[in-house]
Scaffold this active site. Structure first.
Site, mmCIF file in Angstrom:
data_model
loop_
_atom_site.group_PDB
_atom_site.id
_atom_site.type_symbol
_atom_site.label_atom_id
_atom_site.label_comp_id
_atom_site.label_asym_id
_atom_site.label_seq_id
_atom_site.Cartn_x
_atom_site.Cartn_y
_atom_site.Cartn_z
ATOM 1 N N LYS A 53 0.807 -1.214 0.000
ATOM 2 C CA LYS A 53 0.000 0.000 0.000
ATOM 3 C C LYS A 53 0.846 1.273 0.000
ATOM 4 C CE LYS A 53 -3.634 -2.481 -0.204
ATOM 5 N NZ LYS A 53 -3.320 -3.730 0.457
ATOM 6 N N TYR A 267 -12.653 -14.494 2.714
ATOM 7 C CA TYR A 267 -11.738 -13.371 2.904
ATOM 8 C C TYR A 267 -11.349 -13.293 4.382
ATOM 9 C CZ TYR A 267 -9.916 -8.690 3.608
ATOM 10 O OH TYR A 267 -9.107 -7.637 3.977
ATOM 11 N N TYR A 293 -3.400 -12.147 3.043
ATOM 12 C CA TYR A 293 -3.058 -12.010 1.615
ATOM 13 C C TYR A 293 -1.919 -12.924 1.179
ATOM 14 C CZ TYR A 293 -5.864 -7.791 2.110
ATOM 15 O OH TYR A 293 -6.890 -6.923 2.357
HETATM 16 C C1 LIG Z 1 -4.055 -4.919 0.220
HETATM 17 C C2 LIG Z 1 -3.099 -6.025 0.218
HETATM 18 C C3 LIG Z 1 -2.985 -6.874 -0.886
HETATM 19 C C4 LIG Z 1 -3.875 -6.765 -2.082
HETATM 20 O O1 LIG Z 1 -3.533 -5.673 -2.890
HETATM 21 P P1 LIG Z 1 -4.601 -5.029 -3.850
HETATM 22 O O2 LIG Z 1 -3.863 -3.966 -4.549
HETATM 23 O O3 LIG Z 1 -5.719 -4.516 -3.004
HETATM 24 O O4 LIG Z 1 -5.104 -6.103 -4.759
HETATM 25 C C5 LIG Z 1 -2.018 -7.856 -0.850
HETATM 26 N N1 LIG Z 1 -1.218 -8.026 0.229
HETATM 27 C C6 LIG Z 1 -1.309 -7.239 1.299
HETATM 28 C C7 LIG Z 1 -0.415 -7.511 2.448
HETATM 29 C C8 LIG Z 1 -2.243 -6.215 1.339
HETATM 30 O O5 LIG Z 1 -2.324 -5.430 2.429
#
Ligand SMILES: *Cc1c(COP(=O)(O)O)cnc(C)c1O
Length: 337
Positions: A53, A267, A293
């Site tokens: 991010k 999720y 994730y």
């Molecule tokens: C938000 C996030 C993702 C996913 O990324 P997107 O751009 O929203 O698809 C992957 N890994 C981590 C650790 C995240 O915080």
């Protein structure tokens, strides 16, 4: 296609990340899996525990500062890395942060509501608000805009970082840039594996590679929606990004690859294959994945290998997108047998 640096220079960017993140071979896992596995350490983007991010926020905060904002509003799950990263960026740039936490993940314990990213958000001095619906992306954006309107009435200049697909995917620009960085760092890869949630990381990476003339397949591992839904989302997002970048050609449908074999049970909840992936990375390489994730996206590497999409000897890049603070909010979920 167009020169990436020149194109990106047309967008306001607030510098949050200095220099490239490491790109490293994972030799013990390579031996075990029979592939040449590498990792892009985007967990090491630095600011406020890092993660993907930070790259995305450079462009949102660039836009916010260009518009004279004094505060940013952002929405995410309770253990969102995005809102924590935004609070860190706001602190660094001297803006106020308002974090909206959505009730997306059911059945979690008290640690989930208190530890990890929630705790860090408090340390960063952010204001918290709550949204009780977890699946209503547009509703969550509307609630943020309402709060922004209140601030405007008080004479403030708020900036909303939206979630829904009907917005410019400014965050994806950070991953167009990351694609260029990966190509500069080399070597050439046969496959790239990355988490696909909002899709800004997946979409930006894919678009950046194709802009540079690189046709390596990018596997977007589904973390929130099934493959069919995520593919539809990626189609829309890729078109929006092509429009933003004023590209002549959009990404081809055949370039949008999603895989949802590690999405279950839901999720923010870990399946057995993702839990195993998290333990494997820790015990073979001393690196921590996160429970929401990257445990799933790394389970994508092992899953694609098992089903024969990735084959022996291939050089594969796994993109580590960060998120480790949430480990502390998921201790039972992660250690459960
Ligand atoms: C938000 C996030 C993702 C996913 O990324 P997107 O751009 O929203 O698809 C992957 N890994 C981590 C650790 C995240 O915080």
């Amino acid at each position: 296609m167009k020169d990436i640096c020149e194109t990106l220079n047309g967008f306001a960017r607030a510098e949050l990340l200095r220099g490239p993140t490491p790109l490293e071979p994972l030799s013990r896992l390579s031996d075990d899996l029979g592939i040449d596995l590498w990792i892009k350490r985007d967990d090491m983007t630095g600011l406020g525990f890092g993660g993907n991010k930070i790259r995305q926020l450079e462009y949102y905060f660039g836009d916010a500062l260009a518009k004279g904002a004094d505060s940013v509003l952002i929405t995410g799950a309770v253990q969102s890395n995005y809102v924590r990263s935004a609070a860190a960026a706001a602190a660094k740039l001297g803006l106020d942060a308002i974090l909206q936490l959505e009730d997306r993940v059911k059945g979690m314990d008290a640690e989930y509501a208190r530890s990890g990213n929630v705790f860090l958000g408090q340390l960063l001095g952010a204001e918290h608000m709550f949204y009780s619906e977890g699946e209503d992306e547009n509703g969550a954006d509307r609630a943020l805009r309402q709060r922004a309107e209140e601030l405007r009435q008080q004479g403030r200049t708020p900036y909303v970082i939206p979630l829904g697909l009907d917005n410019k995917p400014l965050g994806a620009l950070g991953y167009v840039n990351a694609a260029r960085e990966i190509l500069d760092q080399g070597p050439a890869f046969d496959a790239i594996v990355v988490a696909s949630g909002s899709g800004q990381t997946h979409g930006g990476l894919l678009t950046g590679l194709r802009m540079a003339g690189c046709d390596t397949p990018v596997y977007g591992i589904c973390v929130r929606r099934d493959a069919e839904q995520q593919t539809a989302r990626m189609r829309i997002l890729s078109d929006k990004l092509a429009e933003l970048l004023q590209l002549d050609a959009a990404i081809a449908n055949s370039d949008i690859i999603t895989w949802d074999g590690s999405l279950a049970p839901a999720y923010g909840r870990l399946g057995d294959n993702s839990r195993a992936a998290l333990h494997m990375m820790a015990q073979k390489e001393g690196l921590f994945l996160d429970p929401v994730y990257t445990a799933k996206s790394f389970a994508g590497v092992t899953g694609l290998l098992q089903e024969g999409t990735i084959t022996a000897g291939m050089r594969v890049l796994f993109v580590h997108t960060g998120g480790q603070p949430a480990l502390f909010a998921y201790q039972d979920e992660v250690t459960q047998a």
